[in-house]
Scaffold this motif. Structure first.
Motif, PDB file in Angstrom:
ATOM      1  N   ASN A   1       5.741   9.253 -11.535  1.00  8.94           N
ATOM      2  CA  ASN A   1       6.779   8.799 -12.474  1.00  8.94           C
ATOM      3  C   ASN A   1       6.958   7.280 -12.466  1.00  8.94           C
ATOM      4  OD1 ASN A   1       7.454  11.495 -13.211  1.00  8.94           O
ATOM      5  ND2 ASN A   1       8.628  11.677 -11.304  1.00  8.94           N
ATOM      6  N   ASP A   2       6.167   6.591 -11.647  1.00 12.49           N
ATOM      7  CA  ASP A   2       6.258   5.134 -11.537  1.00 12.49           C
ATOM      8  C   ASP A   2       5.014   4.520 -12.171  1.00 12.49           C
ATOM      9  OD1 ASP A   2       6.434   2.471 -10.803  1.00 12.49           O
ATOM     10  OD2 ASP A   2       7.078   2.879  -8.749  1.00 12.49           O
ATOM     11  N   ASN A   3       5.118   4.162 -13.429  1.00 12.07           N
ATOM     12  CA  ASN A   3       3.958   3.626 -14.142  1.00 12.07           C
ATOM     13  C   ASN A   3       3.458   2.320 -13.545  1.00 12.07           C
ATOM     14  OD1 ASN A   3       3.888   5.741 -16.001  1.00 12.07           O
ATOM     15  ND2 ASN A   3       5.319   4.708 -17.389  1.00 12.07           N
ATOM     16  N   PHE A   4       4.390   1.495 -13.039  1.00 18.58           N
ATOM     17  CA  PHE A   4       3.971   0.225 -12.470  1.00 18.58           C
ATOM     18  C   PHE A   4       3.211   0.451 -11.162  1.00 18.58           C
ATOM     19  CE2 PHE A   4       4.855  -3.877 -10.188  1.00 18.58           C
ATOM     20  CZ  PHE A   4       4.071  -4.666 -11.010  1.00 18.58           C
ATOM     21  N   ALA A   5       3.624   1.442 -10.365  1.00 19.04           N
ATOM     22  CA  ALA A   5       2.899   1.760  -9.130  1.00 19.04           C
ATOM     23  C   ALA A   5       1.476   2.201  -9.458  1.00 19.04           C
ATOM     24  CB  ALA A   5       3.632   2.841  -8.349  1.00 19.04           C
ATOM     25  N   LYS A   6       1.331   2.954 -10.510  1.00 18.59           N
ATOM     26  CA  LYS A   6      -0.013   3.373 -10.923  1.00 18.59           C
ATOM     27  C   LYS A   6      -0.844   2.165 -11.372  1.00 18.59           C
ATOM     28  CE  LYS A   6       1.657   6.681 -13.654  1.00 18.59           C
ATOM     29  NZ  LYS A   6       1.709   7.814 -14.606  1.00 18.59           N
ATOM     30  N   GLU A   7      -0.191   1.222 -12.047  1.00 22.41           N
ATOM     31  CA  GLU A   7      -0.875  -0.003 -12.454  1.00 22.41           C
ATOM     32  C   GLU A   7      -1.314  -0.802 -11.235  1.00 22.41           C
ATOM     33  OE1 GLU A   7       0.401  -4.260 -14.439  1.00 22.41           O
ATOM     34  OE2 GLU A   7       1.345  -2.445 -15.243  1.00 22.41           O
ATOM     35  N   LEU A   8      -0.444  -0.890 -10.228  1.00 18.90           N
ATOM     36  CA  LEU A   8      -0.780  -1.603  -9.001  1.00 18.90           C
ATOM     37  C   LEU A   8      -1.957  -0.937  -8.278  1.00 18.90           C
ATOM     38  CD1 LEU A   8       2.778  -2.377  -7.548  1.00 18.90           C
ATOM     39  CD2 LEU A   8       1.203  -4.005  -8.624  1.00 18.90           C
ATOM     40  N   ALA A   9      -1.954   0.402  -8.247  1.00 15.70           N
ATOM     41  CA  ALA A   9      -3.036   1.133  -7.588  1.00 15.70           C
ATOM     42  C   ALA A   9      -4.368   0.857  -8.272  1.00 15.70           C
ATOM     43  CB  ALA A   9      -2.736   2.634  -7.598  1.00 15.70           C
ATOM     44  N   GLN A  10      -4.339   0.804  -9.594  1.00 17.94           N
ATOM     45  CA  GLN A  10      -5.558   0.511 -10.343  1.00 17.94           C
ATOM     46  C   GLN A  10      -6.023  -0.922 -10.083  1.00 17.94           C
ATOM     47  OE1 GLN A  10      -5.166   1.051 -14.572  1.00 17.94           O
ATOM     48  NE2 GLN A  10      -7.369   0.967 -14.933  1.00 17.94           N
ATOM     49  N   PHE A  11      -5.066  -1.841 -10.014  1.00 15.59           N
ATOM     50  CA  PHE A  11      -5.385  -3.248  -9.757  1.00 15.59           C
ATOM     51  C   PHE A  11      -6.040  -3.415  -8.384  1.00 15.59           C
ATOM     52  CE2 PHE A  11      -4.126  -7.182  -7.622  1.00 15.59           C
ATOM     53  CZ  PHE A  11      -4.623  -8.146  -8.487  1.00 15.59           C
ATOM     54  N   CYS A  12      -5.479  -2.771  -7.369  1.00 11.71           N
ATOM     55  CA  CYS A  12      -5.972  -2.932  -6.001  1.00 11.71           C
ATOM     56  C   CYS A  12      -7.307  -2.228  -5.791  1.00 11.71           C
ATOM     57  CB  CYS A  12      -4.941  -2.410  -4.998  1.00 11.71           C
ATOM     58  SG  CYS A  12      -3.421  -3.398  -4.941  1.00 11.71           S
ATOM     59  N   GLY A  13      -7.475  -1.065  -6.386  1.00 12.07           N
ATOM     60  CA  GLY A  13      -8.741  -0.349  -6.268  1.00 12.07           C
ATOM     61  C   GLY A  13      -9.158  -0.084  -4.835  1.00 12.07           C
ATOM     62  N   GLY A  14      -8.182   0.067  -3.956  1.00 12.04           N
ATOM     63  CA  GLY A  14      -8.489   0.351  -2.555  1.00 12.04           C
ATOM     64  C   GLY A  14      -8.814  -0.875  -1.720  1.00 12.04           C
ATOM     65  N   ASP A  15      -8.774  -2.063  -2.301  1.00  8.99           N
ATOM     66  CA  ASP A  15      -9.067  -3.304  -1.580  1.00  8.99           C
ATOM     67  C   ASP A  15      -7.761  -3.935  -1.101  1.00  8.99           C
ATOM     68  OD1 ASP A  15      -9.834  -5.757  -0.633  1.00  8.99           O
ATOM     69  OD2 ASP A  15     -10.873  -6.413  -2.454  1.00  8.99           O
ATOM     70  N   GLY A  16      -7.481  -3.802   0.189  1.00  6.84           N
ATOM     71  CA  GLY A  16      -6.224  -4.298   0.734  1.00  6.84           C
ATOM     72  C   GLY A  16      -6.085  -5.799   0.725  1.00  6.84           C
TER      73      GLY A  16
ATOM     74  N   SER B   1       0.820  -1.219   0.000  1.00  7.28           N
ATOM     75  CA  SER B   1       0.000   0.000   0.000  1.00  7.28           C
ATOM     76  C   SER B   1       0.847   1.260   0.000  1.00  7.28           C
ATOM     77  CB  SER B   1      -0.955   0.000   1.201  1.00  7.28           C
ATOM     78  OG  SER B   1      -0.226  -0.050   2.423  1.00  7.28           O
ATOM     79  N   ASP B   2       2.104   1.144   0.448  1.00  6.96           N
ATOM     80  CA  ASP B   2       2.999   2.304   0.410  1.00  6.96           C
ATOM     81  C   ASP B   2       3.228   2.781  -1.022  1.00  6.96           C
ATOM     82  OD1 ASP B   2       4.397  -0.264   0.254  1.00  6.96           O
ATOM     83  OD2 ASP B   2       6.237   0.909   0.125  1.00  6.96           O
ATOM     84  N   ARG B   3       2.978   1.891  -2.001  1.00  5.38           N
ATOM     85  CA  ARG B   3       3.170   2.254  -3.405  1.00  5.38           C
ATOM     86  C   ARG B   3       1.863   2.642  -4.081  1.00  5.38           C
ATOM     87  NH1 ARG B   3       6.559  -1.990  -6.660  1.00  5.38           N
ATOM     88  NH2 ARG B   3       6.866  -0.121  -7.934  1.00  5.38           N
ATOM     89  N   THR B   4       0.741   2.263  -3.493  1.00  4.88           N
ATOM     90  CA  THR B   4      -0.537   2.428  -4.194  1.00  4.88           C
ATOM     91  C   THR B   4      -1.429   3.543  -3.651  1.00  4.88           C
ATOM     92  OG1 THR B   4      -1.593   0.749  -2.784  1.00  4.88           O
ATOM     93  CG2 THR B   4      -0.572   0.002  -4.847  1.00  4.88           C
ATOM     94  N   ILE B   5      -1.251   3.913  -2.391  1.00  4.31           N
ATOM     95  CA  ILE B   5      -2.132   4.951  -1.826  1.00  4.31           C
ATOM     96  C   ILE B   5      -1.895   6.285  -2.520  1.00  4.31           C
ATOM     97  CG2 ILE B   5      -2.658   6.275   0.260  1.00  4.31           C
ATOM     98  CD1 ILE B   5      -2.174   3.764   1.883  1.00  4.31           C
ATOM     99  N   ARG B   6      -0.654   6.646  -2.655  1.00  4.33           N
ATOM    100  CA  ARG B   6      -0.299   7.858  -3.427  1.00  4.33           C
ATOM    101  C   ARG B   6       0.824   7.478  -4.390  1.00  4.33           C
ATOM    102  NH1 ARG B   6      -0.983   9.624   1.787  1.00  4.33           N
ATOM    103  NH2 ARG B   6      -2.640  11.159   2.121  1.00  4.33           N
ATOM    104  N   PRO B   7       0.476   6.821  -5.481  1.00  2.00           N
ATOM    105  CA  PRO B   7       1.514   6.331  -6.394  1.00  2.00           C
ATOM    106  C   PRO B   7       2.361   7.459  -6.975  1.00  2.00           C
ATOM    107  CG  PRO B   7      -0.660   6.162  -7.400  1.00  2.00           C
ATOM    108  CD  PRO B   7      -0.878   6.503  -5.965  1.00  2.00           C
ATOM    109  N   ASN B   8       3.657   7.188  -7.068  1.00  2.00           N
ATOM    110  CA  ASN B   8       4.581   8.143  -7.678  1.00  2.00           C
ATOM    111  C   ASN B   8       4.163   8.368  -9.130  1.00  2.00           C
ATOM    112  OD1 ASN B   8       6.798   9.374  -8.966  1.00  2.00           O
ATOM    113  ND2 ASN B   8       8.260   8.381  -7.586  1.00  2.00           N
TER     114      ASN B   8
END
Length: 375
Positions: free
Chosen positions: A251-266, A242-249
């Protein structure tokens, strides 16, 4: 790690005191300047035991050769059947093995189930989401082994070690020459011991310092990278990164992909290996080079100069990774607990009437009863 093993931040972090930084920096520079060369063998010889040391010289790979000659056959058959029902059993066993051995030595203390008020399984986030099928598998194998070879013939800790080795091998990885002869703890480790397990968002310095500080003899940066390769199988809960997905960098495209994948569901789970998640191979390291490491602690290994060059070697040479992984796991199997019984009657329960403070063991051969004597 079907049901997944959850936050498989198991064997992620491994080992290495920073006192060797100068030598390894030189090696990293040499690797960057020329062809990738085979890495040196890891040191797996047993050290002299001291008050801060949890290694021992009483173990051997053939400890049960006479007392239970069918041990490997029984275990391999059971693990193969379990993988047929849930391929994530491999990742589950790897996580359980590491989380058992790291706090106080390989003693099956982690297997004491959640109904016990002191259970290590209740310590979160370290042991959240352990693979229940893998835990039950160890007890099922113990029942078969003890019926075949005699009650208390093989410890739950040894069964876990052998099962982990066969699970890795059946997934396509190396066979690990686990050292056997462990005694079972009569109760769980203390919460503070469990909390020494490294977090999934730890940086490389923290990882190296954590393993160097606990007197377990892991003093080589190759080990941290090799053991992290266990993440070539398994999944992680979104709460673990979640350290990468709550406020994704941005400049980090993969972190943004992870945030979209998780959708807030831990509790949603992501493969730790994007390429071949069910096979034990070196594709995890290819992910790290592509900056697609899911856990912060994983991606950090590729980004840090002390470990990044080793990631590159393993990504280019699967055989080298397999060799170093097997050596590091064998070394981990040498970690022992200071007390216990030869084998619990049930891997998931404490032995009734046995007190941890009054239990003493003396290491012997695999053929004598060697049951703990109470003071």
């Amino acid at each position: 790690m079907a049901r997944s093993s959850g936050n498989v931040h198991v064997l992620l972090a491994m080992l290495v005191p920073l006192c060797a930084a100068t030598a390894w920096t030189a090696a990293a520079a040499a690797a960057a300047a020329g062809p990738l060369l085979p890495l040196p063998d890891l040191q797996t010889t047993t050290r002299t035991m001291n008050e801060n040391d949890t290694t021992t010289g009483s173990l051997s790979a053939d400890f049960h050769a006479l007392s239970c000659p069918d041990l490997h056959g029984i275990v391999r058959s059971a693990v193969q059947a379990a993988r047929g029902q849930d391929v994530q059993v491999t990742a589950g066993l790897l996580r359980i093995f590491f989380h058992d051995c790291f706090p106080q030595g390989c003693d099956a203390s982690l297997l004491v189930d959640k109904t016990d008020p002191g259970s290590e399984q209740n310590v979160e986030p370290q042991n959240k989401g352990l693979n229940q099928r893998a835990l039950q598998l160890i007890e099922s194998i113990r029942d078969t082994v003890h019926k075949r070879c005699g009650e208390r013939s093989v410890s739950c800790a040894d069964i876990l070690a052998v099962a982990t080795s066969h699970a890795v091998n059946l997934a396509g990885g190396p066979f690990i020459n686990m050292q056997l002869g462990h005694f079972d703890s009569v109760g769980p480790a203390q919460p503070w011991q469990v909390q020494t397990l490294p977090a999934p968002n730890a940086d490389v310095t923290t990882l190296l310092n954590t393993f160097a500080a606990n007197g377990k003899g892991f003093d080589n940066p190759i080990e941290v990278v090799a053991l992290s390769g266990a993440h070539t199988v398994g999944k992680a809960r979104c709460s673990s990164f979640s350290d990468r997905t709550i406020r994704p960098n941005p400049n980090d495209n993969f972190a943004k992909e992870l945030a979209q994948f998780c959708g807030g569901d831990g509790n949603r789970q992501r493969n730790l290996d994007e390429i071949t998640p069910d096979s034990f191979d070196n594709s995890y390291f290819l992910d790290l080079i592509r900056r697609k490491g899911v856990l912060t602690s994983d991606q950090g290994l590729a980004n840090d100069g002390r470990t990044g060059w080793i990631v590159n070697v393993f990504a280019n040479d699967q055989g080298n990774f397999f060799e170093k992984f097997a050596q590091a796991m064998e070394k981990m199997s040498r970690l022992t607990s200071p007390g216990g019984v030869k084998a619990r009657r049930n891997c998931l329960k404490r032995d009734a009437g046995v007190n941890l403070q009054t239990t003493v063991v003396a290491a012997g051969s695999g053929d004598d009863e060697g049951l703990a004597a109470s003071a």
